[in-house]
Design a protein around this motif. Structure first.
Motif, PDB file in Angstrom:
ATOM      1  N   LYS A 164       1.185  -1.184  -0.005  1.00 12.82           N
ATOM      2  CA  LYS A 164      -0.230  -0.117  -0.024  1.00 12.82           C
ATOM      3  C   LYS A 164       0.742   1.303  -0.423  1.00 12.82           C
ATOM      4  O   LYS A 164       1.781   1.547   0.936  1.00 12.82           O
ATOM      5  N   THR A 165       0.387   2.441  -1.115  1.00 13.12           N
ATOM      6  CA  THR A 165       1.406   3.360  -1.028  1.00 13.12           C
ATOM      7  C   THR A 165       0.556   5.158  -0.433  1.00 13.12           C
ATOM      8  O   THR A 165      -0.206   4.624  -0.700  1.00 13.12           O
ATOM      9  N   TRP A 166       1.407   5.873  -0.390  1.00  8.54           N
ATOM     10  CA  TRP A 166       0.374   6.600  -0.270  1.00  8.54           C
ATOM     11  C   TRP A 166      -0.113   7.498  -1.791  1.00  8.54           C
ATOM     12  O   TRP A 166      -1.560   8.482  -1.739  1.00  8.54           O
ATOM     13  N   SER A 167       0.181   6.803  -2.974  1.00 13.10           N
ATOM     14  CA  SER A 167      -0.490   7.576  -4.303  1.00 13.10           C
ATOM     15  C   SER A 167      -1.397   6.713  -3.974  1.00 13.10           C
ATOM     16  O   SER A 167      -2.764   6.999  -4.783  1.00 13.10           O
ATOM     17  N   GLY A 168      -1.763   5.407  -4.084  1.00 14.27           N
ATOM     18  CA  GLY A 168      -3.137   4.579  -4.109  1.00 14.27           C
ATOM     19  C   GLY A 168      -3.828   5.155  -3.086  1.00 14.27           C
ATOM     20  O   GLY A 168      -5.044   5.191  -3.363  1.00 14.27           O
ATOM     21  N   THR A 169      -3.338   5.264  -2.422  1.00 14.00           N
ATOM     22  CA  THR A 169      -4.512   6.058  -0.685  1.00 14.00           C
ATOM     23  C   THR A 169      -4.736   6.831  -2.164  1.00 14.00           C
ATOM     24  O   THR A 169      -6.205   7.055  -1.254  1.00 14.00           O
ATOM     25  N   ILE A 170      -3.833   7.956  -1.864  1.00 15.09           N
ATOM     26  CA  ILE A 170      -4.508   9.834  -2.662  1.00 15.09           C
ATOM     27  C   ILE A 170      -5.993   8.841  -3.456  1.00 15.09           C
ATOM     28  O   ILE A 170      -7.136  10.003  -3.499  1.00 15.09           O
ATOM     29  N   ALA A 171      -5.006   8.265  -4.896  1.00 18.02           N
ATOM     30  CA  ALA A 171      -6.311   7.205  -5.887  1.00 18.02           C
ATOM     31  C   ALA A 171      -7.244   7.618  -5.429  1.00 18.02           C
ATOM     32  O   ALA A 171      -8.793   7.612  -5.815  1.00 18.02           O
ATOM     33  N   GLY A 172      -7.659   6.896  -4.366  1.00 18.18           N
ATOM     34  CA  GLY A 172      -8.031   5.648  -3.682  1.00 18.18           C
ATOM     35  C   GLY A 172      -9.446   6.611  -3.549  1.00 18.18           C
ATOM     36  O   GLY A 172     -11.054   6.685  -3.734  1.00 18.18           O
ATOM     37  N   TRP A 173      -9.024   8.208  -3.165  1.00 17.05           N
ATOM     38  CA  TRP A 173     -10.202   8.968  -2.551  1.00 17.05           C
ATOM     39  C   TRP A 173     -10.155   9.876  -3.816  1.00 17.05           C
ATOM     40  O   TRP A 173     -11.926  10.359  -4.094  1.00 17.05           O
ATOM     41  N   ILE A 174      -9.071  10.343  -4.819  1.00 15.03           N
ATOM     42  CA  ILE A 174      -9.857  11.068  -6.035  1.00 15.03           C
ATOM     43  C   ILE A 174     -10.516   9.674  -6.213  1.00 15.03           C
ATOM     44  O   ILE A 174     -12.093  10.572  -6.965  1.00 15.03           O
ATOM     45  N   GLY A 175     -11.102   8.458  -6.865  1.00 14.54           N
ATOM     46  CA  GLY A 175     -12.115   7.164  -7.434  1.00 14.54           C
ATOM     47  C   GLY A 175     -13.005   7.736  -6.682  1.00 14.54           C
ATOM     48  O   GLY A 175     -14.267   8.315  -7.503  1.00 14.54           O
ATOM     49  N   ALA A 176     -13.538   8.064  -5.493  1.00 10.39           N
ATOM     50  CA  ALA A 176     -14.643   7.771  -4.523  1.00 10.39           C
ATOM     51  C   ALA A 176     -15.217   9.310  -4.580  1.00 10.39           C
ATOM     52  O   ALA A 176     -16.394   9.055  -4.830  1.00 10.39           O
ATOM     53  N   ALA A 177     -14.228  10.300  -5.519  1.00  6.25           N
ATOM     54  CA  ALA A 177     -14.906  11.565  -5.704  1.00  6.25           C
ATOM     55  C   ALA A 177     -15.601  11.399  -6.953  1.00  6.25           C
ATOM     56  O   ALA A 177     -16.800  12.360  -6.738  1.00  6.25           O
ATOM     57  N   ILE A 178     -15.087  11.251  -7.657  1.00  4.40           N
ATOM     58  CA  ILE A 178     -15.614  11.151  -8.810  1.00  4.40           C
ATOM     59  C   ILE A 178     -16.703  10.015  -9.328  1.00  4.40           C
ATOM     60  O   ILE A 178     -17.829  10.948  -9.819  1.00  4.40           O
ATOM     61  N   VAL A 179     -17.056   9.050  -7.890  1.00  5.36           N
ATOM     62  CA  VAL A 179     -18.042   8.053  -8.375  1.00  5.36           C
ATOM     63  C   VAL A 179     -19.676   9.690  -7.047  1.00  5.36           C
ATOM     64  O   VAL A 179     -20.556   9.117  -7.634  1.00  5.36           O
ATOM     65  N   GLY A 180     -18.638  10.288  -6.269  1.00  9.32           N
ATOM     66  CA  GLY A 180     -19.796  10.732  -5.741  1.00  9.32           C
ATOM     67  C   GLY A 180     -20.327  11.643  -6.832  1.00  9.32           C
ATOM     68  O   GLY A 180     -22.044  12.353  -6.873  1.00  9.32           O
ATOM     69  N   ALA A 181     -19.204  12.183  -7.660  1.00  9.81           N
ATOM     70  CA  ALA A 181     -19.920  13.658  -8.430  1.00  9.81           C
ATOM     71  C   ALA A 181     -21.095  13.056  -9.582  1.00  9.81           C
ATOM     72  O   ALA A 181     -21.413  13.706 -10.066  1.00  9.81           O
ATOM     73  N   ILE A 182     -20.776  11.835 -10.003  1.00  9.50           N
ATOM     74  CA  ILE A 182     -21.555  11.736 -10.967  1.00  9.50           C
ATOM     75  C   ILE A 182     -22.805  11.237  -9.966  1.00  9.50           C
ATOM     76  O   ILE A 182     -24.001  11.261 -10.827  1.00  9.50           O
ATOM     77  N   PHE A 183     -23.182  10.538  -9.810  1.00  6.70           N
ATOM     78  CA  PHE A 183     -24.473  10.547  -8.402  1.00  6.70           C
ATOM     79  C   PHE A 183     -24.426  12.123  -8.000  1.00  6.70           C
ATOM     80  O   PHE A 183     -26.344  12.159  -8.113  1.00  6.70           O
ATOM     81  N   VAL A 184     -23.837  13.056  -8.144  1.00  7.69           N
ATOM     82  CA  VAL A 184     -24.944  14.171  -8.074  1.00  7.69           C
ATOM     83  C   VAL A 184     -25.669  14.838  -8.888  1.00  7.69           C
ATOM     84  O   VAL A 184     -26.602  15.142  -9.356  1.00  7.69           O
TER      85      VAL A 184
END
Length: 264
Positions: A164-184
């Protein structure tokens, strides 16, 4: 690390992930008794894996069956009656464990509450919001996997989870934000949903890390071999575990889904 070894688990990961996703989404779509049975089976298997990891002398099968049975009955009762029924098997398991009782109690409680919480979420908010939760957790895992291998960089907690890396951790947050924006975009929800999605992503990562810490402590690579070549159900649903429990905790503190009137 060579390129071939870096992507050695990609094929099994995608294959198992696709099968789980298809079965899971079909059951979420069906809802009702079908989805309840799915949550019961997954939760019971996770209890079985948890007990086997922590204490091989404890009765893993009876504890799993008892927890699954309690969850099944709880799904048919009003929540006020269901909650003590859900927690009772945790007490029974505590008395049967000869070691690691505290670890068992915490994770077993999370498993049964998460199973019950997913069923209630589907019943109260409908297919779309259960789908949102699943996609947030999936996006966190997928984005984290690919970013961690493409970008690499500093490790998040190398002693417990060296991949597990910090890059992967932050990318996971970005992916979740994209899903949230799509549902908005496709619902009447406000953009607060993006922040909630990122928080769920963080909670799912903590669930993953917590399970990794238990496995490291117990000296095992996978929670079981139920998924051939790809570990156990606990390995696959640890992120969902963290995300669901977090949502249950904060659901009454926030307007969820933000800006959406359920049932109209």
């Amino acid at each position: 690390m060579s390129a071939s070894s870096r992507w050695a688990d990609l094929g099994p990961r995608l294959g198992i992930g696709f099968i789980i996703a298809v079965i899971g989404l079909a059951c979420v779509w069906a809802g009702g008794a079908v989805f309840l049975i799915l949550t019961v089976l997954i939760s019971a298997c996770m209890i079985w894996e948890l007990v086997r990891m922590l204490d091989r002398s404890a009765p893993a099968v009876p504890l799993a069956v008892g927890s699954g049975g309690a969850l099944l009955v709880a799904g048919l009762l009003p929540a006020g009656y269901a909650l003590p029924l859900l927690i009772a098997p945790v007490f029974v398991g505590f008395s049967q464990m000869s070691q690691h009782r505290a670890t068992y109690s915490v994770f077993a409680l999370m498993i049964v509450l998460a199973g019950f919480g997913m069923f209630i979420l589907r019943e109260q908010f409908g297919f779309a919001w259960m789908l949102w939760l699943a996609l947030v957790v999936m996006a966190t895992d997928i984005m984290g996997y690919f970013a961690g291998r493409f970008i690499g960089g500093p490790r998040f907690w190398p002693r417990v989870s060296p991949k597990k890396t910090w890059s992967g951790t932050i990318a996971g947050w970005i992916g979740a934000a994209i899903v949230g924006a799509i549902f908005v975009h496709f619902t009447t929800s406000t953009y607060e949903l993006v922040g909630i999605s990122v928080a769920i992503s963080m909670a799912s990562q903590l669930g993953d890390i917590a399970e990794s810490a238990v496995k490291r402590r117990m000296g095992v690579k996978d929670s079981s071999n139920l998924l051939p070549g790809h570990g156990g159900l606990f390995d696959r649903f640890d992120g969902m575990l963290g995300g669901v429990v977090f949502l249950l905790l904060v659901e009454q503190l926030i307007d969820f889904p933000p800006g959406v009137v359920i049932g109209l």
